[in-house]
Design a protein around this motif. Structure first.
Motif, PDB file in Angstrom:
ATOM      1  N   GLY A 153       1.058  -1.718   0.300  1.00  0.00           N
ATOM      2  CA  GLY A 153      -0.029  -0.245  -0.132  1.00  0.00           C
ATOM      3  C   GLY A 153       1.116   1.420  -0.151  1.00  0.00           C
ATOM      4  O   GLY A 153       2.160   1.235   0.052  1.00  0.00           O
ATOM      5  N   ILE A 154      -0.665   2.592  -0.305  1.00  0.00           N
ATOM      6  CA  ILE A 154       0.593   3.618  -0.275  1.00  0.00           C
ATOM      7  C   ILE A 154      -0.258   4.948   1.309  1.00  0.00           C
ATOM      8  O   ILE A 154      -0.940   4.283   0.886  1.00  0.00           O
ATOM      9  CB  ILE A 154       0.883   4.449  -1.731  1.00  0.00           C
ATOM     10  N   GLU A 155       1.104   5.644   1.184  1.00  0.00           N
ATOM     11  CA  GLU A 155       0.111   6.518   1.750  1.00  0.00           C
ATOM     12  C   GLU A 155       0.710   7.913   1.378  1.00  0.00           C
ATOM     13  O   GLU A 155       2.291   8.082   1.306  1.00  0.00           O
ATOM     14  CB  GLU A 155       0.165   6.481   3.348  1.00  0.00           C
ATOM     15  N   LEU A 156       0.030   8.565   1.322  1.00  0.00           N
ATOM     16  CA  LEU A 156       0.309  10.377   0.828  1.00  0.00           C
ATOM     17  C   LEU A 156      -0.637  11.188   1.278  1.00  0.00           C
ATOM     18  O   LEU A 156      -1.243  11.645   2.182  1.00  0.00           O
ATOM     19  CB  LEU A 156      -0.707  10.651  -0.922  1.00  0.00           C
ATOM     20  N   ILE A 157       0.647  11.776   2.250  1.00  0.00           N
ATOM     21  CA  ILE A 157       0.456  12.786   3.513  1.00  0.00           C
ATOM     22  C   ILE A 157       0.690  14.542   3.238  1.00  0.00           C
ATOM     23  O   ILE A 157       1.740  14.520   2.803  1.00  0.00           O
ATOM     24  CB  ILE A 157       1.063  11.771   5.139  1.00  0.00           C
ATOM     25  N   GLY A 158      -0.423  14.966   3.530  1.00  0.00           N
ATOM     26  CA  GLY A 158      -0.054  16.228   3.729  1.00  0.00           C
ATOM     27  C   GLY A 158      -1.345  16.844   2.693  1.00  0.00           C
ATOM     28  O   GLY A 158      -1.124  18.464   2.843  1.00  0.00           O
ATOM     29  N   SER A 159      -2.037  16.501   2.050  1.00  0.00           N
ATOM     30  CA  SER A 159      -2.500  17.363   0.994  1.00  0.00           C
ATOM     31  C   SER A 159      -4.144  16.917   1.597  1.00  0.00           C
ATOM     32  O   SER A 159      -4.401  15.343   1.015  1.00  0.00           O
ATOM     33  CB  SER A 159      -2.222  17.180  -0.015  1.00  0.00           C
ATOM     34  N   PRO A 160      -4.468  17.897   1.336  1.00  0.00           N
ATOM     35  CA  PRO A 160      -6.176  17.677   1.541  1.00  0.00           C
ATOM     36  C   PRO A 160      -7.331  18.236   0.566  1.00  0.00           C
ATOM     37  O   PRO A 160      -8.373  17.298   0.456  1.00  0.00           O
ATOM     38  CB  PRO A 160      -7.063  19.136   2.086  1.00  0.00           C
ATOM     39  N   HIS A 161      -6.893  17.760  -0.872  1.00  0.00           N
ATOM     40  CA  HIS A 161      -7.349  17.813  -2.310  1.00  0.00           C
ATOM     41  C   HIS A 161      -7.701  16.631  -3.295  1.00  0.00           C
ATOM     42  O   HIS A 161      -6.603  15.819  -2.932  1.00  0.00           O
ATOM     43  CB  HIS A 161      -6.172  19.029  -2.944  1.00  0.00           C
ATOM     44  N   VAL A 162      -7.978  16.879  -3.716  1.00  0.00           N
ATOM     45  CA  VAL A 162      -9.207  15.811  -4.090  1.00  0.00           C
ATOM     46  C   VAL A 162      -7.579  15.342  -5.406  1.00  0.00           C
ATOM     47  O   VAL A 162      -7.551  14.058  -5.871  1.00  0.00           O
ATOM     48  CB  VAL A 162     -10.079  15.778  -4.852  1.00  0.00           C
ATOM     49  N   GLU A 163      -6.423  15.912  -5.881  1.00  0.00           N
ATOM     50  CA  GLU A 163      -5.899  15.677  -6.394  1.00  0.00           C
ATOM     51  C   GLU A 163      -5.077  14.442  -5.918  1.00  0.00           C
ATOM     52  O   GLU A 163      -4.629  13.422  -6.493  1.00  0.00           O
ATOM     53  CB  GLU A 163      -4.643  16.398  -6.992  1.00  0.00           C
ATOM     54  N   ALA A 164      -4.965  14.177  -4.702  1.00  0.00           N
ATOM     55  CA  ALA A 164      -3.792  13.672  -3.741  1.00  0.00           C
ATOM     56  C   ALA A 164      -4.773  12.106  -3.696  1.00  0.00           C
ATOM     57  O   ALA A 164      -4.529  11.051  -3.735  1.00  0.00           O
ATOM     58  CB  ALA A 164      -4.493  14.194  -2.618  1.00  0.00           C
ATOM     59  N   ASP A 165      -5.919  12.469  -3.699  1.00  0.00           N
ATOM     60  CA  ASP A 165      -6.390  11.263  -4.305  1.00  0.00           C
ATOM     61  C   ASP A 165      -6.685  10.460  -5.392  1.00  0.00           C
ATOM     62  O   ASP A 165      -6.724   9.404  -5.226  1.00  0.00           O
ATOM     63  CB  ASP A 165      -8.171  11.067  -3.683  1.00  0.00           C
ATOM     64  N   ALA A 166      -6.865  11.569  -6.323  1.00  0.00           N
ATOM     65  CA  ALA A 166      -6.763  10.923  -7.435  1.00  0.00           C
ATOM     66  C   ALA A 166      -5.117  10.194  -7.771  1.00  0.00           C
ATOM     67  O   ALA A 166      -5.305   9.140  -8.221  1.00  0.00           O
ATOM     68  CB  ALA A 166      -7.098  12.168  -8.737  1.00  0.00           C
ATOM     69  N   GLU A 167      -4.431  10.323  -7.270  1.00  0.00           N
ATOM     70  CA  GLU A 167      -2.915  10.752  -7.685  1.00  0.00           C
ATOM     71  C   GLU A 167      -3.495   8.352  -7.018  1.00  0.00           C
ATOM     72  O   GLU A 167      -3.278   7.702  -7.285  1.00  0.00           O
ATOM     73  CB  GLU A 167      -1.917  10.549  -6.613  1.00  0.00           C
ATOM     74  N   VAL A 168      -4.139   8.157  -5.139  1.00  0.00           N
ATOM     75  CA  VAL A 168      -3.755   7.267  -4.898  1.00  0.00           C
ATOM     76  C   VAL A 168      -4.265   5.741  -5.771  1.00  0.00           C
ATOM     77  O   VAL A 168      -4.161   4.881  -5.709  1.00  0.00           O
ATOM     78  CB  VAL A 168      -4.448   6.965  -3.460  1.00  0.00           C
ATOM     79  N   ILE A 169      -5.783   6.745  -6.369  1.00  0.00           N
ATOM     80  CA  ILE A 169      -6.309   5.488  -7.260  1.00  0.00           C
ATOM     81  C   ILE A 169      -6.185   5.342  -8.578  1.00  0.00           C
ATOM     82  O   ILE A 169      -5.824   3.948  -8.514  1.00  0.00           O
ATOM     83  CB  ILE A 169      -7.278   6.182  -7.577  1.00  0.00           C
TER      84      ILE A 169
END
Lengths: 438, 438
Positions: free
Chosen positions: A126-142
């Protein structure tokens, strides 16, 4: 009487060489995707202070933690996922530049009833992308999830990303007047929709005392048909301004995923995820035609967790792929290797006083990267031949007195049965010719 | 007040990306040696039935097992080594062709007082060679250990293999009339000779009621000087025919190790190993000048274990390398990488409406195996530049309207500060030119 010493603990597995090789192939492909997206690996201890693990596990998962007291009376628990331990790391290292991109490939443990696709010890990548409240971060994770699954061999059209938003679910629950103290249980029943069907959810909601009228609304919401755009339009019509911000985020997320070239993304209000720490986007990935295995990946946004475990207020989002479920699916689809690399050669001699020459020749082959074995059983040539065939070696290298005098050995191809003499200094090249070597 | 949630459990560590990368480099080199010697990977559950683990752990280690009861009242323990779980596998799979060559790279857990080179969670990379009673098998195991340590970067002259034989120690103990019921404790004190010195051993033996005369003999045996041949000669003189078979095996082992080209092998009667299951050859490996870390590898013959856990009578021998100790030593000697692979590029834009073009260009780079990141913080160009420098990216790829119209992007080298325009289809080649890419 069955000897309990010989039994593995219930819900666990052993992995033999072929299993390990398949896992390694899958894991290294996933690792490569994670690293191409700029993620760096982290690893935490198998156990943590129980207090940390329970921080925001939710009652269902809390019951599944293997825990014990150490000799100093501290309560320790085996990690049931990696997000909370990583939240602990991040909470204690405020200087790390944001966003932080961490990945992990590690086992976790949950005391659940073992069944298809559910073990008590299982691995997550898995990954964790920490520090961004933006939907761009959610898109990257998906996107990282999707490319990982594609790179291990799943066809685009098989991968289905079902997503929703905890924030959206909260606004809808507000509109339906679902009491806050019931929310965790409310979501827990909804989360079971794909596994147990709508009637299970309805009964669960009845048991919580949700009104018949609201249960009907929930049923409709779970079963909405149509394109993502149609669903968004309908939701906007039903709930209007109370959920408009969330719907806009969802539309943006869908646009971003298009730019990432991620396909088959489906808005699905039944996706709320089992863990209590999610706050925003939530998603699960299924493989079409293999839904009985359950979701093979899932994740979402958890903006409160790091502060909750004692760190600063850091929004975050992440995901985990279930390695055993993924391997089960890949196995069924014939996407995994059917054998693992065997020793290329067995170096043997009919004369025990030439054994040290066998060791030297084996050393030479290994220096050239050729996996090989020597006899440690003091066996006859015939017995060594049989063993070499059994373990899948490709060549028998026979060290004989006569050939040695000419600087040669006899090489028997165990597939064709052909035998020929090869000079020792040409042996590595000869054996490598038809062999992919590690 | 310190928040206990933020504390790691005592004696454990977190591994951040640089730590993980160093470990991976070391582990993959060791794996390559194991596989070139024909070993296949296995993995077992983190916990086993406590009864299995206690089978032949010896009292010292038995006390160090983390154990707990699951909800069904079964006593489970975290594995403290991998040999016993692998013995369980072999005991349940009688059809496997012998000899069996298995390797593992996995964490184990022991509740010990944490100190230099001793953690409560630590990793072992080891092998088991199962089915042969012969000293040829012991020689192979020592050779695999030696080549593993050499291939991770230790110079030949630094690696010292100290070995003895439990069978020899038993014959000598017989000759000294050490009562059988004291043997485990007797060996446990002798095992501490290198760590705590001769006076510690003497006091320990006194506490067991060993006679002054015998303690003197033990002292002499532990401190014998001279070449291996001289030691063997002296032992033969002292104990004669009672130990002659064992001395012959030791001589054969030394000859075999010469053929393997293994250097610095020292007969050392203080080597008896802490685990109670050893029956024959035992050995430990030290790094000269780094003895304070303790032995970095060790192993030996355990001919009774597989039968003891319920299998058939199968002689076996094996070893384990302590990964954390090895890494500590390699770190001190400057043999480890000082950085891990960072993202090659950050793909950014000053205009948020070009963000989707950033995603597409990043996708292109990743398809070419180039690790890169995009902005998920909605940052300014300046803030993105600062972040890219902080995380060690080598290039900033700037997606601007003007350049895009020409099919180009601006590329800023973050080391030199130079900036130039590069056409998008040449970008992967351009970025790869000076970069080793995963």
């Amino acid at each position: 009487m069955v000897d309990t010493r010989l039994q593995r603990p219930r819900g666990t597995r052993d992995y033999l060489p072929l299993d390990c090789f398949k896992r390694r192939v899958v894991i290294e492909r996933i690792r490569s995707v994670f690293e191409r997206f700029g993620y760096g690996e982290v690893l935490t201890p198998a156990f943590e202070h129980l207090e940390l693990l329970e921080a925001k596990a939710g009652s269902e998962v809390r019951e599944q933690i293997y825990w014990f007291e150490d000799k100093a009376g501290r309560k320790l628990g085996l990690r049931f996922e990696m997000t909370t331990p990583i939240a602990r790391i991040v909470a204690t290292m405020p200087h790390l530049p944001k966003p932080i991109r961490f990945y992990y490939i590690a086992p976790v443990w949950r005391y659940e009833e073992p069944q298809l696709g559910r073990l008590r010890e299982f691995w997550q990548a898995g990954i964790e992308l920490i520090g961004s409240p933006h939907v761009e971060a959610d898109a990257e994770v998906i996107a990282v999830t999707w490319y990982s699954l594609r790179d291990v061999g799943l066809e685009d059209e098989r991968i289905e990303v079902r997503f929703s938003s905890r924030a959206l679910a909260d606004r809808i629950s507000d509109a339906l007047n679902i009491p806050r103290e019931l929310r965790e249980d409310f979501y827990r029943y909804i989360d079971k929709y794909h596994r147990y069907g709508i009637e299970y959810v309805v009964k669960g909601l009845e048991s919580l005392g949700i009104s018949r009228e609201n249960i009907e609304k929930v049923r409709e919401l779970l079963m909405i048909e149509g394109s993502n755009e149609e669903k968004i339009e309908l939701l906007d019509k039903l709930f209007g301004s109370t959920i408009r911000t969330e719907l806009e985020k969802i539309s943006t997320l869908l646009d971003l995923l298009k730019s990432y070239n991620v396909k088959n993304v489906v808005l699905d209000l039944s996706i709320v995820r089992g863990l209590a720490y999610y706050t925003g986007t939530v998603f699960e990935v299924y493989v079409k035609g293999q839904e009985d295995v359950g979701s093979i990946a899932g994740g979402g946004r958890y903006d409160d967790l790091i502060e909750l475990v004692g760190g600063s207020n850091l929004p975050a989002t992440g995901m985990a792929i279930g390695i055993e479920r993924l391997i089960e699916v890949l196995e069924r689809l014939g996407k995994l290797p059917t054998d693992y690399p065997r020793p290329v050669a067995a170096v043997v001699t009919p004369k025990m006083d030439l054994y040290s020459r066998c060791l030297e020749i084996a050393n030479l082959l290994r220096q050239h990267g050729i996996p090989c074995i020597v006899d440690v059983m003091r066996r006859s040539l015939r017995a060594n031949l049989e063993y070499a065939v059994k373990i899948g070696a490709k060549f028998l290298v026979i060290v004989g007195e006569k050939e040695l005098k000419l600087g040669k050995v006899a090489v028997k191809n165990l597939t064709t049965g052909k035998q020929m003499e090869v000079s020792i200094h040409e042996l590595p090249t000869f054996l490598k010719r038809d062999n992919v070597v590690l």
